[in-house]
Design an enzyme around this catalytic site. Structure first.
Site, PDB file in Angstrom:
ATOM      1  N   ASP A 186       0.815  -1.224   0.000  1.00 27.77           N
ATOM      2  CA  ASP A 186       0.000   0.000   0.000  1.00 27.77           C
ATOM      3  C   ASP A 186       0.848   1.274   0.000  1.00 27.77           C
ATOM      4  O   ASP A 186       0.562   2.227   0.722  1.00 27.77           O
ATOM      5  CB  ASP A 186      -0.949   0.022   1.201  1.00 27.77           C
ATOM      6  CG  ASP A 186      -2.048  -1.021   1.115  1.00 27.77           C
ATOM      7  OD1 ASP A 186      -2.019  -1.818   0.161  1.00 27.77           O
ATOM      8  OD2 ASP A 186      -2.912  -1.038   1.990  1.00 27.77           O
TER       9      ASP A 186
ATOM     10  N   ASP B 287      -0.465  -4.616  -3.640  1.00 27.02           N
ATOM     11  CA  ASP B 287      -1.479  -3.564  -3.833  1.00 27.02           C
ATOM     12  C   ASP B 287      -0.876  -2.166  -3.668  1.00 27.02           C
ATOM     13  O   ASP B 287      -1.497  -1.274  -3.079  1.00 27.02           O
ATOM     14  CB  ASP B 287      -2.628  -3.727  -2.825  1.00 27.02           C
ATOM     15  CG  ASP B 287      -3.268  -5.101  -2.862  1.00 27.02           C
ATOM     16  OD1 ASP B 287      -3.155  -5.785  -3.888  1.00 27.02           O
ATOM     17  OD2 ASP B 287      -3.866  -5.485  -1.842  1.00 27.02           O
TER      18      ASP B 287
ATOM     19  N   ARG C 231      -5.253  -6.598  -8.878  1.00 25.86           N
ATOM     20  CA  ARG C 231      -6.382  -7.432  -8.462  1.00 25.86           C
ATOM     21  C   ARG C 231      -7.530  -6.508  -8.062  1.00 25.86           C
ATOM     22  O   ARG C 231      -7.316  -5.369  -7.603  1.00 25.86           O
ATOM     23  CB  ARG C 231      -6.005  -8.385  -7.333  1.00 25.86           C
ATOM     24  CG  ARG C 231      -5.482  -7.736  -6.068  1.00 25.86           C
ATOM     25  CD  ARG C 231      -5.177  -8.791  -5.019  1.00 25.86           C
ATOM     26  NE  ARG C 231      -4.760  -8.197  -3.749  1.00 25.86           N
ATOM     27  CZ  ARG C 231      -5.004  -8.735  -2.570  1.00 25.86           C
ATOM     28  NH1 ARG C 231      -5.680  -9.877  -2.471  1.00 25.86           N
ATOM     29  NH2 ARG C 231      -4.588  -8.152  -1.457  1.00 25.86           N
TER      30      ARG C 231
END
Length: 573
Positions: A394, A415, A480
């Site tokens: 992140d 991510d 994703r």
């Protein structure tokens, strides 16, 4: 992004995740019905929005009370995700003849703002978790106060958008409504690890305001879609005006285009005492609130250990350093130690029109601390040029509004480019690190959750390789789907061999919602072959015409505000 530990157990679905998947399927069916119905109803909308057809009200079978409004309102509400909420919110127009489109949209927005005001006031006046030993929940509540305030600001901007034609106003209105919805969604996410009772309470509090905001977005999207054929002009007839910043004037534009900002800085930050301030946060206190002129802060070479917040009233700041590796802001807040992801950012910017040049933003918590954000941007029309955004999971939270990144280095593992803004990356180096054992690298996790939001991630002319060109022991994926309408495109990038041949990874399970939009166009390099990509319905092939919709000029309408800032960019493909 709030991820439970189970989210990182790839390929496994627990009972809670199975319920989420079933809920997704129900939502997808609902949207499919709406999409099919929209083809039939578009002609109805043309007549309805113009107010040319009005019929008598229908009475319900129980009690004879009015259940549906005039056809003009019903036709519009039937295209929203929450038609019953829509009918109820627009009931004052039931007995109004010749309802105009601005009446429908204006009332819908006002009702949404009234409802959200009540919710925001409750969160502001009551902190039910003061004194709790659960720091994550306490901070999540505090975050909600900030997030709901931002949501109200954006709804207020919609209502005070000025007298503009729809073509001029549509992108702004969709952006602000998309952001207002995202702030409310992020508020709920902060309680992901809370008890079921707390989560249910928060969801119930936000349900009406969330649905009303979504309906406003659906209404303006549909009116916008038929505007060109209807030739509606000066649709937004509200009072007030949303001013362009005065830095668009030739003097300030020249300042930025010559990059002579250091010599003309309003404030200088230097650890050695050669400036007015020794840390970045102190320098920000001197910035005038809501300034429509550029305010330049020069941050000299150094390592600044602080968590910086550029709050919502600090507009049009230019922050320039001595280089992405020389002027670096460090932090280490992280999710594992009890801080909600939204609050872990080393550098968080909310005030609109923010520009960063030659700056570094790092979160040094490490992979073992999971979610730990280096940079979070909520700034509309924000620009990051020659910046280093460095963390693991992140790293970059491109949360809301319209953003542009050029010639930046962005590192991470899981991510690490995520959020629900409309964002374009150009000529950046996207560099993968080694994640924790058992994890797989995923570059993006885009969070679009409403089909009418104008959000997504567009990565264009970038280079994607391992950080330091090391050999990674894990698989790496382009992204994703964090939410049901996750939208991500890769256009003209150099993809290294680290990209897994399947390309995309599901959030859980083995597939993804049919409602996502993932696509690749004219990429090159050993990882660019699409012949073995996952066969999901939401993974699309794009034509050049479709790809052009994700460029700076089309996707974030950047030809005006990016060019004015003097930052190099490519307008189209």
């Amino acid at each position: 992004m709030i991820n439970m530990s189970s989210f990182k157990t790839y390929g496994k679905i627990d009972e809670a995740e199975q319920l989420k998947l079933e809920a997704r399927q129900k939502t997808q069916k609902r949207v499919t019905i709406i999409s099919i119905s929209s083809i039939i109803l578009v002609c109805v909308i043309v007549a309805a929005v113009l107010g040319t057809s009005h019929s008598s009200r229908e009475n319900s079978q129980s009690g004879g009370t009015s259940q549906s409004s005039a056809p003009s309102i019903k036709a519009v509400c039937d295209l929203t995700l929450y038609p019953n909420t829509c009918y109820s919110s627009l009931s004052p127009l039931n007995n109004t003849s010749h309802v105009q489109p601005e009446d429908i949209f204006k009332l819908a927005t006002q009702v949404a703002m009234n409802e959200l005001s009540k919710v925001a006031q409750y969160f502001s006046d009551h902190n039910d978790f003061n004194g709790s030993t659960d720091n994550t929940t306490v901070v999540a509540w505090e975050n909600c106060v900030q997030l709901l305030s931002l949501a109200l600001d954006h709804l207020n901007m919609v209502l005070s958008s000025g007298s503009l034609t729809l073509l001029e106003a549509a992108d702004d209105l969709k952006t602000w409504l998309s952001s207002a919805g995202t702030y409310q969604d992020t508020c709920k996410e902060g309680f992901e690890t809370a008890s079921a009772t707390v989560k249910t309470s928060i969801t119930n509090w936000l349900q009406n305001s969330t649905e009303l905001t979504s309906n406003c977005l659906a209404i303006i999207s549909w009116i916008s879609n038929v505007e060109s054929s209807l030739k509606l002009r000066r649709l937004m007839s509200f009072t007030g005006h949303y001013d362009d910043p005065k830095w668009l004037n030739p003097k300030d534009r020249k300042l930025l285009q010559t990059w002579d900002v250091k010599k003309q800085a309003n404030n200088i930050v230097a650890q050695d005492g050669s400036g007015q301030y020794k840390n970045v946060s102190a320098a920000l206190t001197a910035v005038p609130d809501k300034s429509t002129n550029r305010f330049v802060i020069y941050v000299k070479k150094g390592s600044y250990y602080e968590n910086v917040k550029v709050n919502k009233n600090k507009w049009n700041i230019v922050m320039v350093g001595d280089g992405m590796n020389d002027t670096v802001v460090y932090g280490s807040l992280n999710n594992i130690d009890g801080t909600p992801t939204f609050s872990t950012a080393t550098f968080a910017v909310t005030g609109k029109g923010f520009i960063a040049i030659d700056m570094g933003f790092r979160n040094i918590a490490g992979a073992i601390k999971h979610q730990a954000v280096a940079l979070l941007s909520d700034s509309d029309h924000s620009i990051f040029y020659r910046c280093f955004i460095d963390a693991f999971q992140d790293s970059l939270y491109a949360h809301t509004n319209r953003q542009f990144y050029s010639e930046c280095n962005i590192t991470g593992t899981v991510d690490f480019i995520f959020g629900n803004s409309a964002v374009v990356f150009q000529n950046c180096n996207i560099l993968l690190k080694e994640p924790l054992l058992g994890q797989q690298n995923t570059i993006t996790a885009q969070g679009k959750f409403d089909p009418n939001q104008n959000t997504g991630i567009s990565i264009q002319n970038c280079t994607i390789f391992p950080y330091g060109y090391a050999n990674l022991s894990c698989q790496t994926y382009l992204g994703r789907p964090w939410k049901n309408y996750s939208t991500t495109v890769y256009i003209g990038n150099s993809l290294g061999s680290l990209i897994d041949s399947s390309g995309w990874l599901p959030w859980v399970g083995t597939s993804a919602p049919d409602t996502i939009f993932y696509s690749e166009f004219q990429n090159y390099g050993p990882g660019s072959s699409t012949k073995d990509r996952v066969q999901w319905k939401g993974v699309k092939n794009m034509t050049s015409h479709q790809a052009s919709k994700f460029t700076v000029s089309s996707f974030i309408k950047g030809d005006k505000w990016i060019q004015a800032a003097g930052v190099p960019y490519k307008s189209g493909l």
